[in-house]
Design a protein around this motif. Structure first.
Motif, mmCIF file in Angstrom:
data_model
loop_
_atom_site.group_PDB
_atom_site.id
_atom_site.type_symbol
_atom_site.label_atom_id
_atom_site.label_comp_id
_atom_site.label_asym_id
_atom_site.label_seq_id
_atom_site.Cartn_x
_atom_site.Cartn_y
_atom_site.Cartn_z
ATOM 1 N N ILE A 52 0.365 -0.908 0.230
ATOM 2 C CA ILE A 52 0.047 0.223 -0.044
ATOM 3 C C ILE A 52 0.972 1.232 -0.194
ATOM 4 O O ILE A 52 2.211 0.864 0.998
ATOM 5 C CB ILE A 52 -0.656 -0.036 1.167
ATOM 6 C CG1 ILE A 52 -1.088 -1.146 1.358
ATOM 7 C CG2 ILE A 52 -2.315 1.301 1.495
ATOM 8 C CD1 ILE A 52 -2.318 -1.656 2.641
ATOM 9 N N LEU A 53 0.829 2.086 -1.174
ATOM 10 C CA LEU A 53 1.461 3.447 -1.007
ATOM 11 C C LEU A 53 0.807 4.321 -0.951
ATOM 12 O O LEU A 53 -0.478 4.998 -1.060
ATOM 13 C CB LEU A 53 2.051 3.192 -2.573
ATOM 14 C CG LEU A 53 3.080 2.162 -2.729
ATOM 15 C CD1 LEU A 53 3.331 2.278 -4.321
ATOM 16 C CD2 LEU A 53 4.518 2.223 -1.719
ATOM 17 N N PHE A 54 0.827 5.384 -0.478
ATOM 18 C CA PHE A 54 0.334 6.781 0.693
ATOM 19 C C PHE A 54 1.105 8.071 0.199
ATOM 20 O O PHE A 54 3.248 8.034 0.095
ATOM 21 C CB PHE A 54 0.353 7.301 1.886
ATOM 22 C CG PHE A 54 -1.273 5.950 2.505
ATOM 23 C CD1 PHE A 54 -2.283 6.812 1.659
ATOM 24 C CD2 PHE A 54 -0.497 5.076 2.910
ATOM 25 C CE1 PHE A 54 -3.576 5.696 2.726
ATOM 26 C CE2 PHE A 54 -1.508 4.035 2.974
ATOM 27 C CZ PHE A 54 -3.160 4.318 3.082
ATOM 28 N N VAL A 55 1.439 9.244 -0.089
ATOM 29 C CA VAL A 55 2.109 9.815 -0.465
ATOM 30 C C VAL A 55 0.994 10.782 0.578
ATOM 31 O O VAL A 55 -0.251 11.590 0.560
ATOM 32 C CB VAL A 55 2.061 10.653 -2.080
ATOM 33 C CG1 VAL A 55 2.721 12.383 -2.244
ATOM 34 C CG2 VAL A 55 2.755 9.873 -2.768
ATOM 35 N N GLU A 56 2.355 12.189 1.380
ATOM 36 C CA GLU A 56 1.893 13.048 2.000
ATOM 37 C C GLU A 56 2.111 14.252 1.709
ATOM 38 O O GLU A 56 3.852 13.962 1.635
ATOM 39 C CB GLU A 56 1.552 12.514 3.586
ATOM 40 C CG GLU A 56 0.747 12.091 3.970
ATOM 41 C CD GLU A 56 1.236 11.207 6.045
ATOM 42 O OE1 GLU A 56 2.260 11.733 6.425
ATOM 43 O OE2 GLU A 56 0.334 10.636 6.010
ATOM 44 N N PHE A 57 1.551 15.337 2.246
ATOM 45 C CA PHE A 57 2.455 17.014 2.217
ATOM 46 C C PHE A 57 1.846 17.642 2.683
ATOM 47 O O PHE A 57 0.750 17.795 2.923
ATOM 48 C CB PHE A 57 2.331 17.218 0.331
ATOM 49 C CG PHE A 57 3.254 16.678 -0.665
ATOM 50 C CD1 PHE A 57 4.490 17.444 -0.762
ATOM 51 C CD2 PHE A 57 2.873 15.877 -1.514
ATOM 52 C CE1 PHE A 57 5.972 16.863 -1.940
ATOM 53 C CE2 PHE A 57 3.836 15.209 -2.785
ATOM 54 C CZ PHE A 57 4.946 16.398 -2.481
ATOM 55 N N ALA A 58 2.603 18.795 3.195
ATOM 56 C CA ALA A 58 2.154 19.885 4.392
ATOM 57 C C ALA A 58 3.406 20.953 3.943
ATOM 58 O O ALA A 58 4.597 20.889 3.122
ATOM 59 C CB ALA A 58 2.212 18.822 5.486
ATOM 60 N N TYR A 59 2.733 21.819 4.734
ATOM 61 C CA TYR A 59 3.536 23.479 4.634
ATOM 62 C C TYR A 59 4.888 23.736 5.615
ATOM 63 O O TYR A 59 4.242 22.783 6.243
ATOM 64 C CB TYR A 59 2.956 24.480 4.188
ATOM 65 C CG TYR A 59 1.739 24.645 3.471
ATOM 66 C CD1 TYR A 59 2.365 25.020 2.283
ATOM 67 C CD2 TYR A 59 0.548 25.278 3.745
ATOM 68 C CE1 TYR A 59 1.629 24.973 0.702
ATOM 69 C CE2 TYR A 59 -0.343 24.700 2.384
ATOM 70 C CZ TYR A 59 0.485 25.610 1.272
ATOM 71 O OH TYR A 59 -0.357 25.759 -0.006
ATOM 72 N N SER A 60 5.631 23.842 5.153
ATOM 73 C CA SER A 60 6.823 23.643 6.529
ATOM 74 C C SER A 60 6.350 24.530 7.420
ATOM 75 O O SER A 60 7.070 24.057 8.646
ATOM 76 C CB SER A 60 8.048 24.647 5.947
ATOM 77 O OG SER A 60 7.732 26.730 5.606
ATOM 78 N N ASN A 61 4.787 24.782 7.631
ATOM 79 C CA ASN A 61 4.394 25.079 9.331
ATOM 80 C C ASN A 61 3.860 23.891 9.789
ATOM 81 O O ASN A 61 3.546 23.912 10.712
ATOM 82 C CB ASN A 61 3.851 26.112 8.896
ATOM 83 C CG ASN A 61 2.385 26.030 8.470
ATOM 84 O OD1 ASN A 61 2.595 24.711 7.724
ATOM 85 N ND2 ASN A 61 1.482 27.083 8.046
ATOM 86 N N GLY A 62 4.000 22.780 9.300
ATOM 87 C CA GLY A 62 3.080 21.608 9.369
ATOM 88 C C GLY A 62 2.247 20.980 9.000
ATOM 89 O O GLY A 62 1.450 20.490 9.385
ATOM 90 N N LYS A 63 1.297 22.357 8.281
ATOM 91 C CA LYS A 63 -0.405 22.385 8.342
ATOM 92 C C LYS A 63 -0.358 20.735 6.692
ATOM 93 O O LYS A 63 0.386 21.639 6.189
ATOM 94 C CB LYS A 63 -0.567 23.225 7.669
ATOM 95 C CG LYS A 63 -2.626 23.719 7.855
ATOM 96 C CD LYS A 63 -2.878 24.798 7.384
ATOM 97 C CE LYS A 63 -4.620 24.985 6.607
ATOM 98 N NZ LYS A 63 -4.910 26.260 6.336
ATOM 99 N N GLU A 64 -1.139 20.165 6.952
ATOM 100 C CA GLU A 64 -1.343 19.058 5.942
ATOM 101 C C GLU A 64 -2.111 19.479 4.540
ATOM 102 O O GLU A 64 -3.270 20.561 4.876
ATOM 103 C CB GLU A 64 -2.002 17.835 6.219
ATOM 104 C CG GLU A 64 -1.998 16.642 5.393
ATOM 105 C CD GLU A 64 -2.208 15.644 6.163
ATOM 106 O OE1 GLU A 64 -0.820 14.718 6.555
ATOM 107 O OE2 GLU A 64 -3.135 15.586 5.751
ATOM 108 N N PHE A 65 -1.747 19.867 3.369
ATOM 109 C CA PHE A 65 -2.101 20.069 2.266
ATOM 110 C C PHE A 65 -2.930 18.908 1.276
ATOM 111 O O PHE A 65 -3.637 19.125 0.958
ATOM 112 C CB PHE A 65 -1.970 20.929 1.258
ATOM 113 C CG PHE A 65 -1.251 21.236 1.043
ATOM 114 C CD1 PHE A 65 -0.818 20.367 -0.431
ATOM 115 C CD2 PHE A 65 0.056 20.590 1.149
ATOM 116 C CE1 PHE A 65 -0.081 20.215 -1.485
ATOM 117 C CE2 PHE A 65 1.858 20.644 0.909
ATOM 118 C CZ PHE A 65 1.553 20.176 -1.000
ATOM 119 N N PHE A 66 -1.822 17.747 1.400
ATOM 120 C CA PHE A 66 -1.799 16.715 0.227
ATOM 121 C C PHE A 66 -2.054 15.302 1.397
ATOM 122 O O PHE A 66 -1.116 14.749 1.138
ATOM 123 C CB PHE A 66 -1.334 17.188 -0.286
ATOM 124 C CG PHE A 66 -2.125 16.024 -1.877
ATOM 125 C CD1 PHE A 66 -3.085 15.869 -2.072
ATOM 126 C CD2 PHE A 66 -1.053 14.534 -1.761
ATOM 127 C CE1 PHE A 66 -3.110 14.500 -3.030
ATOM 128 C CE2 PHE A 66 -0.943 13.472 -2.438
ATOM 129 C CZ PHE A 66 -2.185 13.201 -3.811
#
Length: 223
Positions: A52-66
């Motif tokens: 199972i594969l996931f991709v997670e992205f967050a701004y450098s302030n830690g707020k996740e957006f994807f």
């Protein structure tokens, strides 16, 4: 989490999960930098062990957006072959394209609905709306109300008078509502009927076995 392949519930551990860190990407037009993870998980269920594969992205302030599972892209429920093949194929195709072409998905789901009405309920072929009305007295009122509720959602309701093969504009959420309706109908029709038949056969077999034992006992006593 729940494995999308085998439905096994588990909490990923260091043994099951590996992460590849994607460090501070260049700032976008908002002026913010981003960072992320590619997450590789192996289902711990010994009978599954699928990736199972996931991709997670967050701004450098830690707020996740994807945050998205990228593999498998989608796991489609597999239904037994006592449901007619054409109906199952329409359902599976509707699921596959729901995100990329909602209106084509909805067209297939509506055709699937019509297939159930004609095959399981043996309604007289006609407009889909009329076929739905024809089963009103044949099914549980809650189930009919659910079908009618889906019919009333946005563009679906506006096009139930049309032939089920006509392609119409529709929103992704509406296409998903139709898919969930088909799954509900599968459970309430073919699967429920099959389960009932299996239970009846089990009871009949128990009786047959008991009668055979009784005859053997009677034969033994007479001997």
């Amino acid at each position: 989490m729940q494995c999308p392949f085998c439905n096994h519930h588990f909490t990923p551990t260091g043994y099951d999960e590996n992460r590849i860190y994607i460090a501070n990407l260049h700032s976008d037009y908002t002026g913010k930098q981003k960072e992320g993870d590619l997450i590789h998980i192996v289902c711990p269920n010994k009978e599954c062990k699928r990736t199972i594969l996931f991709v997670e992205f967050a701004y450098s302030n830690g707020k996740e957006f994807f945050n998205k599972m990228i593999y498998p892209d989608k796991v489609i429920k597999q239904y037994p072959d006592y449901i007619p093949q054409q109906i199952r194929e329409d359902y599976e195709e509707a699921c596959k394209i729901a995100d990329i072409s909602p209106k084509a998905s909805a067209t297939l789901a509506r055709r699937c609905l019509q297939g159930i009405l004609r095959d399981f309920y043996q309604v007289i072929p006609g407009k889909l709306y009329n076929e739905i009305q024809a089963i009103k007295d044949k099914i549980d009122s809650n189930l009919f109300d659910t079908i009618d509720a889906v019919r009333q959602i946005g563009n679906i309701g506006a096009h139930m008078e049309k032939d089920a093969n006509v392609i119409v504009d529709i929103e992704p959420e509406e296409a998903q509502q139709l898919i969930e309706l088909i799954e509900l109908l599968f459970d309430e029709t073919y699967i429920r009927r099959h389960d009932r038949e299996q239970r009846l056969l089990t009871i009949q077999k128990i009786n047959t076995d008991k009668q055979a034992i009784r005859k053997d006992q009677q034969h033994t006593e007479k001997a």
